[in-house]
Scaffold this motif. Sequence first.
Motif, PDB file in Angstrom:
ATOM      1  N   PHE A  54       0.853  -1.185   0.000  1.00 54.17           N
ATOM      2  CA  PHE A  54       0.000   0.000   0.000  1.00 54.17           C
ATOM      3  C   PHE A  54       0.889   1.235   0.000  1.00 54.17           C
ATOM      4  CE2 PHE A  54      -2.719  -3.276   1.627  1.00 54.17           C
ATOM      5  CZ  PHE A  54      -3.981  -2.966   1.151  1.00 54.17           C
ATOM      6  N   ILE A  55       0.770   2.025  -1.037  1.00 54.77           N
ATOM      7  CA  ILE A  55       1.483   3.292  -1.112  1.00 54.77           C
ATOM      8  C   ILE A  55       0.471   4.387  -0.809  1.00 54.77           C
ATOM      9  CG2 ILE A  55       2.758   4.859  -2.616  1.00 54.77           C
ATOM     10  CD1 ILE A  55       3.857   2.400  -4.063  1.00 54.77           C
ATOM     11  N   GLY A  56       0.641   4.999   0.349  1.00 56.30           N
ATOM     12  CA  GLY A  56      -0.337   5.959   0.843  1.00 56.30           C
ATOM     13  C   GLY A  56      -1.131   5.354   1.983  1.00 56.30           C
ATOM     14  N   THR A  57      -0.974   5.931   3.181  1.00 59.30           N
ATOM     15  CA  THR A  57      -1.688   5.398   4.356  1.00 59.30           C
ATOM     16  C   THR A  57      -2.586   6.474   4.962  1.00 59.30           C
ATOM     17  OG1 THR A  57       0.191   5.948   5.802  1.00 59.30           O
ATOM     18  CG2 THR A  57       0.122   3.718   4.873  1.00 59.30           C
ATOM     19  N   GLY A  58      -3.191   7.275   4.094  1.00 55.79           N
ATOM     20  CA  GLY A  58      -4.146   8.277   4.551  1.00 55.79           C
ATOM     21  C   GLY A  58      -5.477   7.624   4.885  1.00 55.79           C
ATOM     22  N   SER A 107       2.973  -4.559   3.213  1.00 55.96           N
ATOM     23  CA  SER A 107       4.009  -3.534   3.342  1.00 55.96           C
ATOM     24  C   SER A 107       3.379  -2.190   3.022  1.00 55.96           C
ATOM     25  CB  SER A 107       5.187  -3.808   2.406  1.00 55.96           C
ATOM     26  OG  SER A 107       4.762  -3.792   1.043  1.00 55.96           O
ATOM     27  N   VAL A 108       3.845  -1.131   3.686  1.00 60.35           N
ATOM     28  CA  VAL A 108       3.254   0.192   3.510  1.00 60.35           C
ATOM     29  C   VAL A 108       4.337   1.251   3.374  1.00 60.35           C
ATOM     30  CG1 VAL A 108       1.151  -0.384   4.781  1.00 60.35           C
ATOM     31  CG2 VAL A 108       3.099   0.570   6.015  1.00 60.35           C
ATOM     32  N   SER A 109       4.005   2.277   2.629  1.00 60.56           N
ATOM     33  CA  SER A 109       4.855   3.464   2.566  1.00 60.56           C
ATOM     34  C   SER A 109       3.957   4.686   2.530  1.00 60.56           C
ATOM     35  CB  SER A 109       5.770   3.448   1.327  1.00 60.56           C
ATOM     36  OG  SER A 109       5.010   3.546   0.132  1.00 60.56           O
ATOM     37  N   ASN A 110       4.515   5.805   2.928  1.00 61.05           N
ATOM     38  CA  ASN A 110       3.762   7.054   2.935  1.00 61.05           C
ATOM     39  C   ASN A 110       4.742   8.205   2.745  1.00 61.05           C
ATOM     40  OD1 ASN A 110       0.901   8.146   3.563  1.00 61.05           O
ATOM     41  ND2 ASN A 110       2.221   9.451   4.811  1.00 61.05           N
ATOM     42  N   ARG A 111       4.231   9.292   2.197  1.00 59.87           N
ATOM     43  CA  ARG A 111       5.079  10.471   1.996  1.00 59.87           C
ATOM     44  C   ARG A 111       5.734  10.886   3.309  1.00 59.87           C
ATOM     45  NH1 ARG A 111       2.089  15.574  -0.452  1.00 59.87           N
ATOM     46  NH2 ARG A 111       0.967  15.265   1.528  1.00 59.87           N
ATOM     47  N   THR A 112       4.974  10.779   4.406  1.00 59.82           N
ATOM     48  CA  THR A 112       5.511  10.992   5.744  1.00 59.82           C
ATOM     49  C   THR A 112       5.722   9.627   6.379  1.00 59.82           C
ATOM     50  OG1 THR A 112       4.275  13.072   5.946  1.00 59.82           O
ATOM     51  CG2 THR A 112       5.131  12.102   7.974  1.00 59.82           C
ATOM     52  N   PHE A 113       6.982   9.199   6.501  1.00 62.75           N
ATOM     53  CA  PHE A 113       7.274   7.842   6.957  1.00 62.75           C
ATOM     54  C   PHE A 113       6.677   7.566   8.327  1.00 62.75           C
ATOM     55  CE2 PHE A 113      10.004   4.955   9.422  1.00 62.75           C
ATOM     56  CZ  PHE A 113       9.796   3.788   8.704  1.00 62.75           C
ATOM     57  N   ALA A 114       6.662   8.553   9.192  1.00 63.35           N
ATOM     58  CA  ALA A 114       6.152   8.350  10.554  1.00 63.35           C
ATOM     59  C   ALA A 114       4.718   7.842  10.545  1.00 63.35           C
ATOM     60  CB  ALA A 114       6.253   9.651  11.349  1.00 63.35           C
ATOM     61  N   LYS A 115       3.917   8.261   9.563  1.00 65.18           N
ATOM     62  CA  LYS A 115       2.534   7.798   9.485  1.00 65.18           C
ATOM     63  C   LYS A 115       2.469   6.323   9.098  1.00 65.18           C
ATOM     64  CE  LYS A 115       0.485  12.309   8.437  1.00 65.18           C
ATOM     65  NZ  LYS A 115      -0.325  13.112   7.480  1.00 65.18           N
ATOM     66  N   ALA A 116       3.333   5.915   8.185  1.00 60.80           N
ATOM     67  CA  ALA A 116       3.387   4.502   7.817  1.00 60.80           C
ATOM     68  C   ALA A 116       3.865   3.671   8.997  1.00 60.80           C
ATOM     69  CB  ALA A 116       4.309   4.313   6.620  1.00 60.80           C
ATOM     70  N   GLN A 117       4.861   4.162   9.712  1.00 59.67           N
ATOM     71  CA  GLN A 117       5.388   3.433  10.846  1.00 59.67           C
ATOM     72  C   GLN A 117       4.360   3.322  11.968  1.00 59.67           C
ATOM     73  OE1 GLN A 117       8.647   1.892  11.105  1.00 59.67           O
ATOM     74  NE2 GLN A 117       7.304   0.918  12.633  1.00 59.67           N
ATOM     75  N   ALA A 118       3.584   4.402  12.169  1.00 55.05           N
ATOM     76  CA  ALA A 118       2.554   4.379  13.217  1.00 55.05           C
ATOM     77  C   ALA A 118       1.516   3.297  12.928  1.00 55.05           C
ATOM     78  CB  ALA A 118       1.891   5.748  13.322  1.00 55.05           C
ATOM     79  N   LEU A 119       1.161   3.135  11.647  1.00 60.52           N
ATOM     80  CA  LEU A 119       0.199   2.092  11.280  1.00 60.52           C
ATOM     81  C   LEU A 119       0.814   0.715  11.483  1.00 60.52           C
ATOM     82  CD1 LEU A 119      -2.608   1.500  10.094  1.00 60.52           C
ATOM     83  CD2 LEU A 119      -1.572   1.577   7.817  1.00 60.52           C
ATOM     84  N   CYS A 122       5.755  -7.716  -3.909  1.00 61.48           N
ATOM     85  CA  CYS A 122       4.301  -7.766  -3.729  1.00 61.48           C
ATOM     86  C   CYS A 122       3.613  -8.265  -4.991  1.00 61.48           C
ATOM     87  CB  CYS A 122       3.759  -6.383  -3.365  1.00 61.48           C
ATOM     88  SG  CYS A 122       4.232  -5.837  -1.707  1.00 61.48           S
ATOM     89  N   ASP A 123       2.556  -9.010  -4.796  1.00 59.36           N
ATOM     90  CA  ASP A 123       1.744  -9.471  -5.921  1.00 59.36           C
ATOM     91  C   ASP A 123       0.794  -8.370  -6.391  1.00 59.36           C
ATOM     92  OD1 ASP A 123       2.577 -12.367  -5.786  1.00 59.36           O
ATOM     93  OD2 ASP A 123       1.749 -12.102  -3.777  1.00 59.36           O
ATOM     94  N   VAL A 124       0.291  -7.602  -5.424  1.00 60.70           N
ATOM     95  CA  VAL A 124      -0.633  -6.506  -5.712  1.00 60.70           C
ATOM     96  C   VAL A 124      -0.133  -5.266  -4.975  1.00 60.70           C
ATOM     97  CG1 VAL A 124      -3.024  -5.670  -5.526  1.00 60.70           C
ATOM     98  CG2 VAL A 124      -2.579  -8.111  -5.887  1.00 60.70           C
ATOM     99  N   VAL A 125      -0.198  -4.120  -5.653  1.00 67.18           N
ATOM    100  CA  VAL A 125       0.196  -2.848  -5.035  1.00 67.18           C
ATOM    101  C   VAL A 125      -0.949  -1.858  -5.200  1.00 67.18           C
ATOM    102  CG1 VAL A 125       1.845  -0.946  -4.998  1.00 67.18           C
ATOM    103  CG2 VAL A 125       2.629  -3.260  -5.570  1.00 67.18           C
ATOM    104  N   PHE A 126      -1.473  -1.359  -4.087  1.00 73.68           N
ATOM    105  CA  PHE A 126      -2.520  -0.353  -4.111  1.00 73.68           C
ATOM    106  C   PHE A 126      -1.897   1.045  -4.023  1.00 73.68           C
ATOM    107  CE2 PHE A 126      -4.993  -4.015  -2.829  1.00 73.68           C
ATOM    108  CZ  PHE A 126      -6.264  -3.780  -3.347  1.00 73.68           C
ATOM    109  N   LEU A 127      -2.298   1.912  -4.951  1.00 71.46           N
ATOM    110  CA  LEU A 127      -1.875   3.310  -4.905  1.00 71.46           C
ATOM    111  C   LEU A 127      -3.015   4.124  -4.305  1.00 71.46           C
ATOM    112  CD1 LEU A 127      -0.087   3.812  -8.352  1.00 71.46           C
ATOM    113  CD2 LEU A 127       0.843   2.992  -6.178  1.00 71.46           C
ATOM    114  N   CYS A 128      -2.869   4.486  -3.044  1.00 71.59           N
ATOM    115  CA  CYS A 128      -3.923   5.195  -2.300  1.00 71.59           C
ATOM    116  C   CYS A 128      -3.477   6.632  -2.081  1.00 71.59           C
ATOM    117  CB  CYS A 128      -4.193   4.495  -0.974  1.00 71.59           C
ATOM    118  SG  CYS A 128      -4.511   2.727  -1.129  1.00 71.59           S
ATOM    119  N   ILE A 129      -3.305   7.343  -3.167  1.00 71.95           N
ATOM    120  CA  ILE A 129      -2.724   8.680  -3.119  1.00 71.95           C
ATOM    121  C   ILE A 129      -3.581   9.662  -3.909  1.00 71.95           C
ATOM    122  CG2 ILE A 129      -0.349   7.904  -2.746  1.00 71.95           C
ATOM    123  CD1 ILE A 129       0.114   8.045  -5.738  1.00 71.95           C
ATOM    124  N   LYS A 130      -3.280  10.940  -3.721  1.00 69.16           N
ATOM    125  CA  LYS A 130      -4.053  11.992  -4.378  1.00 69.16           C
ATOM    126  C   LYS A 130      -3.617  12.147  -5.839  1.00 69.16           C
ATOM    127  CE  LYS A 130      -4.774  14.489  -0.049  1.00 69.16           C
ATOM    128  NZ  LYS A 130      -4.528  15.726   0.732  1.00 69.16           N
TER     129      LYS A 130
END
Length: 279
Positions: free
Chosen positions: A5-9, A31-43, A63-71
């Motif tokens: 998951f790219i984007g953890t908003g 696995s997760v990433s976010n523009r602000t790493f602290a938010k990904a780490q908090a999740l 990853c087999d599937v990657v979700f782009l959850c971004i603006k």
Amino acid sequence: MNVGFIGTGTMGSLLIEAFIASGALSPSQISVSNRTFAKAQALADRYSGMRAEFSNESAACGCDVVFLCIKPHEFKRVVDDLKPVVRPDQILVSITSPVLISHLEGELDCKIAKVIPSITNYVLSGASLCIYGQTMQEEDKASLESLLSHISDPLRIDESYTRIVSDLSSCGPAFISFLLEQFVDAAVEETGIGREVALKVASAMLLGTGMLLTEGGLTPEQVQERVAVPGGITAKALNLLRRETDGVFNQLIRTTHDKFREDLTKVSVAFIGEEVNGQ
């Protein structure tokens, strides 16, 4: 299945939590990433085994599937990050309506899908609207829909209807909640009933009405006919609603479509440097 998951908003977190709560995925598969790493780490800290990555590339690798959850305005940068690492057998899923399948297929050498989720997926209900690119095979579609079926009812749609089905499925809960809030507030103001009681009654009514329209097999018209006795209280109030809301939802749809076209133009310019006509 490993899923990135790219984007953890708001929506990215909602999907992750729903997949875990439904048993569709374990934290160790995510696995997760976010523009602000602290938010990904908090999740990730909330779910033992989940991996928070510093880069989008790392979140997507393996990853087999990657979700782009971004603006929309973030897509070109994220796509550029992913270009060197995506594999032809990976499925990349955008959840952002103004980003067209063609935008992504023109940039990435992998399988492309677009899924429009809904806040109702948080309670393992509602629809997931599925749109597929040219390289998605039937087994790929079935695999993705099997995952989504744990939290929703996956529905395949044509991309030309992206905006209107998003209005109904994704924006709809906010619109209906707004109307319910107005109903409750008026009840409190006009009669003095406690807001907590009024909201509890109205919420139960909304849930029951939804069940009538789904499991009960009734249409909206049939519900109205069964409740509104000719010449009765409900019938008189319905006449008022029809007069006062005439054309309101047409204006609502025009408003969402205008914003969609504005965002689509910006995304198209970012990807190909010119405006395109598309839905």
